[in-house]
Design a protein around this motif. Structure first.
Motif, PDB file in Angstrom:
ATOM      1  N   THR A  38       0.843  -1.192   0.000  1.00 46.08           N
ATOM      2  CA  THR A  38       0.000   0.000   0.000  1.00 46.08           C
ATOM      3  C   THR A  38       0.879   1.243   0.000  1.00 46.08           C
ATOM      4  N   PRO A  39       0.611   2.221  -0.883  1.00 47.44           N
ATOM      5  CA  PRO A  39       1.484   3.397  -1.007  1.00 47.44           C
ATOM      6  C   PRO A  39       1.180   4.485   0.022  1.00 47.44           C
ATOM      7  N   PHE A  40       1.509   4.209   1.286  1.00 42.42           N
ATOM      8  CA  PHE A  40       1.382   5.250   2.306  1.00 42.42           C
ATOM      9  C   PHE A  40       2.374   6.372   1.989  1.00 42.42           C
ATOM     10  N   THR A  41       1.861   7.575   1.862  1.00 41.77           N
ATOM     11  CA  THR A  41       2.692   8.724   1.485  1.00 41.77           C
ATOM     12  C   THR A  41       2.772   9.693   2.651  1.00 41.77           C
ATOM     13  N   ASN A  42       3.992  10.031   3.058  1.00 42.51           N
ATOM     14  CA  ASN A  42       4.241  10.947   4.165  1.00 42.51           C
ATOM     15  C   ASN A  42       4.561  12.318   3.589  1.00 42.51           C
ATOM     16  N   LEU A  43       3.685  13.301   3.849  1.00 44.69           N
ATOM     17  CA  LEU A  43       3.894  14.631   3.257  1.00 44.69           C
ATOM     18  C   LEU A  43       4.921  15.459   4.016  1.00 44.69           C
ATOM     19  N   ARG A  44       5.335  14.996   5.193  1.00 46.78           N
ATOM     20  CA  ARG A  44       6.300  15.765   5.987  1.00 46.78           C
ATOM     21  C   ARG A  44       7.737  15.351   5.720  1.00 46.78           C
ATOM     22  N   LEU A  45       7.901  14.214   5.062  1.00 43.45           N
ATOM     23  CA  LEU A  45       9.254  13.703   4.845  1.00 43.45           C
ATOM     24  C   LEU A  45       9.483  13.447   3.361  1.00 43.45           C
ATOM     25  N   PRO A  46      10.738  13.618   2.878  1.00 42.63           N
ATOM     26  CA  PRO A  46      11.040  13.284   1.472  1.00 42.63           C
ATOM     27  C   PRO A  46      10.716  11.816   1.222  1.00 42.63           C
ATOM     28  N   PRO A  47      10.410  11.439  -0.036  1.00 39.40           N
ATOM     29  CA  PRO A  47      10.575  12.238  -1.261  1.00 39.40           C
ATOM     30  C   PRO A  47       9.359  13.043  -1.690  1.00 39.40           C
ATOM     31  N   ALA A  48       8.521  13.496  -0.767  1.00 41.44           N
ATOM     32  CA  ALA A  48       7.399  14.361  -1.150  1.00 41.44           C
ATOM     33  C   ALA A  48       7.973  15.681  -1.646  1.00 41.44           C
ATOM     34  N   SER A  49       8.304  15.742  -2.955  1.00 43.43           N
ATOM     35  CA  SER A  49       9.039  16.866  -3.522  1.00 43.43           C
ATOM     36  C   SER A  49       8.244  18.149  -3.509  1.00 43.43           C
ATOM     37  N   ILE A  50       6.915  18.037  -3.584  1.00 39.80           N
ATOM     38  CA  ILE A  50       6.052  19.210  -3.549  1.00 39.80           C
ATOM     39  C   ILE A  50       5.257  19.154  -2.251  1.00 39.80           C
ATOM     40  N   PRO A  51       5.419  20.094  -1.350  1.00 44.33           N
ATOM     41  CA  PRO A  51       4.686  20.036  -0.077  1.00 44.33           C
ATOM     42  C   PRO A  51       3.181  19.917  -0.310  1.00 44.33           C
ATOM     43  N   GLY A  52       2.572  18.993   0.411  1.00 44.02           N
ATOM     44  CA  GLY A  52       1.128  18.803   0.290  1.00 44.02           C
ATOM     45  C   GLY A  52       0.695  17.971  -0.886  1.00 44.02           C
ATOM     46  N   ASN A  53       1.646  17.419  -1.657  1.00 46.99           N
ATOM     47  CA  ASN A  53       1.290  16.622  -2.830  1.00 46.99           C
ATOM     48  C   ASN A  53       1.487  15.135  -2.533  1.00 46.99           C
ATOM     49  N   PRO A  54       0.396  14.378  -2.407  1.00 47.68           N
ATOM     50  CA  PRO A  54       0.534  12.944  -2.111  1.00 47.68           C
ATOM     51  C   PRO A  54       0.566  12.066  -3.356  1.00 47.68           C
ATOM     52  N   TYR A  55       0.737  12.677  -4.544  1.00 52.17           N
ATOM     53  CA  TYR A  55       0.587  11.921  -5.793  1.00 52.17           C
ATOM     54  C   TYR A  55       1.907  11.679  -6.521  1.00 52.17           C
ATOM     55  N   GLY A  56       3.017  11.958  -5.867  1.00 55.64           N
ATOM     56  CA  GLY A  56       4.294  11.740  -6.511  1.00 55.64           C
ATOM     57  C   GLY A  56       4.899  10.394  -6.169  1.00 55.64           C
TER      58      GLY A  56
ATOM     59  N   ASP B  30       7.497 -11.951   8.852  1.00 56.55           N
ATOM     60  CA  ASP B  30       7.001 -13.132   8.126  1.00 56.55           C
ATOM     61  C   ASP B  30       6.798 -12.883   6.646  1.00 56.55           C
ATOM     62  N   GLY B  31       7.646 -12.044   6.061  1.00 59.73           N
ATOM     63  CA  GLY B  31       7.565 -11.805   4.623  1.00 59.73           C
ATOM     64  C   GLY B  31       8.777 -11.054   4.145  1.00 59.73           C
ATOM     65  N   ASP B  32       9.035 -11.114   2.840  1.00 63.77           N
ATOM     66  CA  ASP B  32      10.229 -10.470   2.296  1.00 63.77           C
ATOM     67  C   ASP B  32       9.972  -9.044   1.828  1.00 63.77           C
ATOM     68  N   LYS B  33       8.789  -8.807   1.248  1.00 56.38           N
ATOM     69  CA  LYS B  33       8.506  -7.510   0.651  1.00 56.38           C
ATOM     70  C   LYS B  33       7.176  -6.960   1.140  1.00 56.38           C
ATOM     71  N   LEU B  34       7.039  -5.646   0.982  1.00 56.05           N
ATOM     72  CA  LEU B  34       5.760  -5.014   1.259  1.00 56.05           C
ATOM     73  C   LEU B  34       4.697  -5.618   0.354  1.00 56.05           C
ATOM     74  N   GLY B  35       3.520  -5.839   0.912  1.00 51.70           N
ATOM     75  CA  GLY B  35       2.446  -6.372   0.079  1.00 51.70           C
ATOM     76  C   GLY B  35       1.587  -7.362   0.828  1.00 51.70           C
ATOM     77  N   LEU B  36       0.688  -7.967   0.088  1.00 51.53           N
ATOM     78  CA  LEU B  36      -0.323  -8.843   0.662  1.00 51.53           C
ATOM     79  C   LEU B  36      -0.266 -10.225   0.036  1.00 51.53           C
ATOM     80  N   THR B  37      -0.221 -11.228   0.894  1.00 49.05           N
ATOM     81  CA  THR B  37      -0.396 -12.621   0.497  1.00 49.05           C
ATOM     82  C   THR B  37      -1.633 -13.131   1.220  1.00 49.05           C
ATOM     83  N   ARG B  38      -2.647 -13.510   0.463  1.00 49.48           N
ATOM     84  CA  ARG B  38      -3.946 -13.804   1.081  1.00 49.48           C
ATOM     85  C   ARG B  38      -4.616 -14.967   0.363  1.00 49.48           C
ATOM     86  N   ASN B  39      -5.191 -15.874   1.142  1.00 47.69           N
ATOM     87  CA  ASN B  39      -5.905 -17.021   0.593  1.00 47.69           C
ATOM     88  C   ASN B  39      -7.257 -17.152   1.283  1.00 47.69           C
ATOM     89  N   ILE B  40      -8.274 -17.415   0.483  1.00 49.18           N
ATOM     90  CA  ILE B  40      -9.629 -17.627   0.988  1.00 49.18           C
ATOM     91  C   ILE B  40     -10.125 -18.962   0.447  1.00 49.18           C
TER      92      ILE B  40
END
Length: 820
Positions: free
Chosen positions: A315-333, A348-358
């Motif tokens: 999930t692309p959680f974007t922090n507007l207070r810390l780089p790389p938010a190059s434009i203040p207030g812009n969460p779309y970069g 219990d996992g190697d990378k960010l993301g979801l492994t899910r089984n139903i």
């Protein structure tokens, strides 16, 4: 004249054209069966043999054809296309569709509650392939899919999305009659659906305890006699691949169907981390196998096996207070989310993301054991296993790195007897539900980085500088005088829930005149809720206590608490037929969200048990639905009153349920379709929600707050063209516009954690060949590439770093479909 439909005769028909079979039944049973040639053109009917009523024979012939039989006043039927949605009227033809929201087959216009319906054909027309897309076209429904593991389902401003094993859902999600509402288990693909019914307002006698404010009922396509199939393939931007279809084979007694859907695309948020890859990539697969057994017209059994899995990126959680938010207030970069370097050992996992089984098993049987009686049993088993890794601080720093491993299983059984005559409909039965679930949340960080980014202890060092260097990583060396350069920290907490419910229910509908129906029903409920909590939060080398101050270390030991509850949940409905096509309705019903036995730790040896009383709501609504000439639609007004309104608040890593006091909700929902010709249709809907926590001192900090994810206004409009070009060839086009007013992502509300109004344009169009056997289509969602937020606040907000998640950009592509 109803007896003409219910009289029994020996019927023996070979497999042949549908028109020929319908004419044979009409002649043999001496009833009128009306249809136009274009409705049945090219359709085949299976062989049928046995003693049965005309109604049963017609139902068998039409099974899986996309057609429905509407009873008329003279004991016959009118055969019409089933395509459609909303007020029970087809958007393509303006004709009635049949629903089972009240556990019997009815025209949607005859159901005395507010209901919206979307069939498979209609979903294909407007390009809907996921539940969150569906919600754009149904007033009062909003679905936020932060991930497949964490969907937020909202009906009339009331959200159901808690991942805690200790909490109950508000909105019931039903799959083939079985409650699958547990948040981490709820999401699945909506491929090869017969229809999806969205029922607004509490309906406890129909949908059980989780239907606090409404229910979404998904009904998959069932096997039918004959041999048929469909295959579709598509490609779109972001390297998106889609493949799906079904294969159906069967006789009059046994039939089987296998359906599947596979989707894969790249992420739409670029991650600068060289290892993790782009975010919000999708890779999901769904497979469903169905078996139907119909040894006689009086007995049908369905077995449905479903497997769904996701292998999606983070999930692309974007922090507007810390780089790389190059434009203040812009969460779309771009973002730089690296996760924990110890993820494989600690999360219990190697990378960010979801492994899910139903895994889902559903068995339903219906037996008509006497002329006016039938018995239905619905049984389900569902198991889920998901592991999601997420970078909650939205930055490159090794700071707030979490996992969530959610596992559980559930079993349910329901039995329902139904009795029906011309003046009385009655049903009664029982339900048992058991679930056992577990939410394990591990945390990984580097101590100096955590302290520096959280408190700024070392003046001038900062957390991440403008060159995207994690300056906070030097904190450990500075604080230890060079004795250590990095101190990894690991903790976890685990909440568990074991819940059971037993209920009996019954309701009766009386028709004192053909124009008036009066319904009264009640569910008596007993439930037992058992909650557990454990944690491991060792003392930090640098602070001498748990690194997250709100965490309490139980040394892996668990605290448990349980309680039992009872409830009585009534509903009352009235329906008045102004004429066969226009009905007035009114309803009063009570809904309930189960109490919460909220357990965590006050100290290493002492549990903190905070029982939260049941959330109760009384719902009052009335409206009109039907059609007049080329215009059809519905209008409903409702008022809801809540006590012990439950809200979730974030306390560090732990989400707790608290009562916000009383709340109220006044709303209006309207839908309309205009069908001047068989090939052109205009549609639109609008919903208004004026709800929130009551503005009074007793409700404290929540007083006057809007509900989470509640738009005040929601609307959609568009048109459908399906124009004959030459014989067997049609051109089709469905453009649409959707609108949603401002929403707040959290309660208490803040302007920072909100999204202003959003207007989206979607379109799907193409050409069908050989009377629909082949189809080439192009689609675009969010055609104008509108930038807006899917979510904000999140876990990072509890640490002073609210994060923001961008919603989907413009998606477009082509799709090819073949049918036989």
């Amino acid at each position: 004249m109803a007896s003409a439909r219910t009289g029994t005769a020996a019927i023996h028909l070979p497999a042949q054209s549908l028109a020929t079979s319908l004419e044979a039944i009409s002649s043999q049973m001496d009833i009128n069966i009306l249809f136009t040639p274009d409705v049945v053109a090219g359709r085949r009917a299976p062989a049928i043999n046995g003693s049965m009523t005309a109604q049963d024979a017609v139902r068998r012939l039409l099974s899986g054809t996309g057609l429905t039989a509407i009873p008329d006043a003279d004991g016959g039927f009118v055969i019409r296309k089933e395509e459609g949605r909303s007020s029970g009227v087809s958007l393509e033809t303006g004709e009635d569709i049949v629903v089972t929201a009240q556990k019997i087959e009815q025209r949607a216009v005859d159901v005395p509650i507010t209901i919206s319906v979307m069939t498979k054909e209609r979903m294909e027309q407007i390009g809907v392939s996921d539940l969150d897309e569906l919600s754009n076209y149904i007033p009062g429904l909003n679905i936020q899919e932060q991930s497949a593991n964490n969907p937020g389902i909202v009906i009339r401003g009331i959200t159901s999305d808690s991942g805690s094993s200790q909490q109950a859902a508000r909105v019931t999600l039903y799959y083939n009659g079985v409650d699958i509402s547990r948040s981490r288990s709820a999401y699945q693909g909506i491929y090869d659906m017969e229809r999806i019914e969205v029922v607004k307002g509490p309906q406890a006698t129909l949908f059980g305890t989780a239907s606090t404010i409404g229910a979404i009922s998904m009904i998959s396509a069932k096997p039918r006699p004959g041999f048929s199939g469909e295959m579709s393939a598509g490609y779109g931007n972001y390297n998106a691949y889609k493949l799906g279809g079904f294969l159906n084979a069967g006789s009059d007694i046994w039939a089987a169907r296998v359906a599947f859907s596979w989707e894969k695309r790249d992420g739409y948020v670029h991650n600068l981390d060289p290892v993790q890859g782009d975010l919000y990539a999708k890779n999901q697969l769904g497979i469903r196998a169905s078996l139907r057994f119909t040894p006689s017209p009086d007995f049908t059994a369905d077995l449905v096996l479903t497997y769904d899995r996701q292998r999606n990126s983070g999930t692309p959680f974007t922090n507007l207070r810390l780089p790389p938010a190059s434009i203040p207030g812009n969460p779309y970069g771009n973002v730089w989310l690296g996760g924990s370097p110890l993820a494989s050992q600690r999360l219990d996992g190697d990378k960010l993301g979801l492994t899910r089984n139903i895994y889902d098993v559903n068995f339903t049987a219906n037996w008509k054991f006497a002329d006016d009686w039938n018995f239905t049993t619905v049984n389900g088993f569902r198991q889920f296993d998901s592991n999601e890794l997420f970078d909650a601080d939205g930055s490159r720093a090794w700071y707030l790195e979490f996992g969530e491993n959610a596992r559980g299983w559930q079993f349910s059984h329901e039995g329902r007897f139904a009795y029906r005559t011309d003046t009385i409909r009655a049903s009664f039965g029982w339900n048992y539900f058991y679930e056992k679930s577990n939410q394990y949340v591990p945390f990984s960080s580097e101590e100096g980085t955590f302290i520096q980014c959280s408190t700024g202890r070392i003046a001038g060092l900062g957390c991440i500088n403008s060159n995207n260097v994690v300056t906070a990583s030097q904190a450990t060396s500075i604080l230890t005088g060079g004795l250590a350069t990095s101190i990894p920290y690991f903790s976890w907490f685990n909440n568990r829930g074991i819940n059971q419910s037993w209920s009996v229910f019954g309701e009766t509908t009386w028709l004192p005149t053909p124009a008036l129906e009066l319904t009264a029903g009640v569910r008596f409920l007993i439930e037992k809720r058992r909650s557990g909590f454990g944690a491991y939060a060792p003392n930090s080398v640098l602070t001498g206590g748990p690194l997250i101050p709100s965490q309490v270390n139980t040394n892996g030991n668990y605290f448990w608490a349980e309680n039992s509850y009872q409830a009585v949940l009534p509903r009352f409905n009235a329906l008045y037929r102004i004429n066969p096509d226009i009905n007035l309705y009114a309803t009063i019903s009570k809904g309930r969200r189960s109490p919460t036995v909220n357990v965590d730790a006050a100290s290493a040896t002492t549990a903190r048990i905070n029982p939260i009383a049941a959330e109760n709501v009384w719902n009052y609504e009335g409206g009109i639905k039907g059609r007049a000439g080329i215009v059809s639609g519905s209008l409903g007004v409702y008022y809801q009153k809540y006590d012990n309104f439950q809200v979730s608040v974030q306390d560090g890593t732990v989400t707790r349920t608290v009562s916000a006091g009383t709340a109220s909700n006044l709303g209006v929902e309207a839908e309309v379709q205009v069908t001047p010709t068989s090939w052109f249709n205009l549609f639109g809907n609008v919903g208004y929600i004026g709800g929130g926590v009551d503005k009074k001192a007793a409700n404290g900090r929540f007083a006057g707050m809007k509900f989470r994810l509640q738009p005040e206004w929601q609307a959609a409009a568009g048109f459908t063209l399906n124009v004959p070009v030459t014989e067997g060839v049609k051109a089709f086009l469905t453009p649409s516009v959707t609108y949603r007013s401002k929403i707040y992502f959290e309660i208490p509300n803040t302007e920072l954690i909100s999204q202003d109004k959003v207007t989206l344009v979607n379109v799907r169009g193409g050409v069908s060949l050989s009377d629909g056997r082949y189809e080439v289509a192009a689609y675009a969602r969010n055609l104008l590439n509108k930038r807006y937020l899917l979510d904000a606040g999140n876990t990072g907000g509890a640490f002073g770093y609210p994060t923001f998640i961008p919603a989907e950009p413009r998606f477009y592509g082509v799709q090819f479909t073949g049918r036989f």
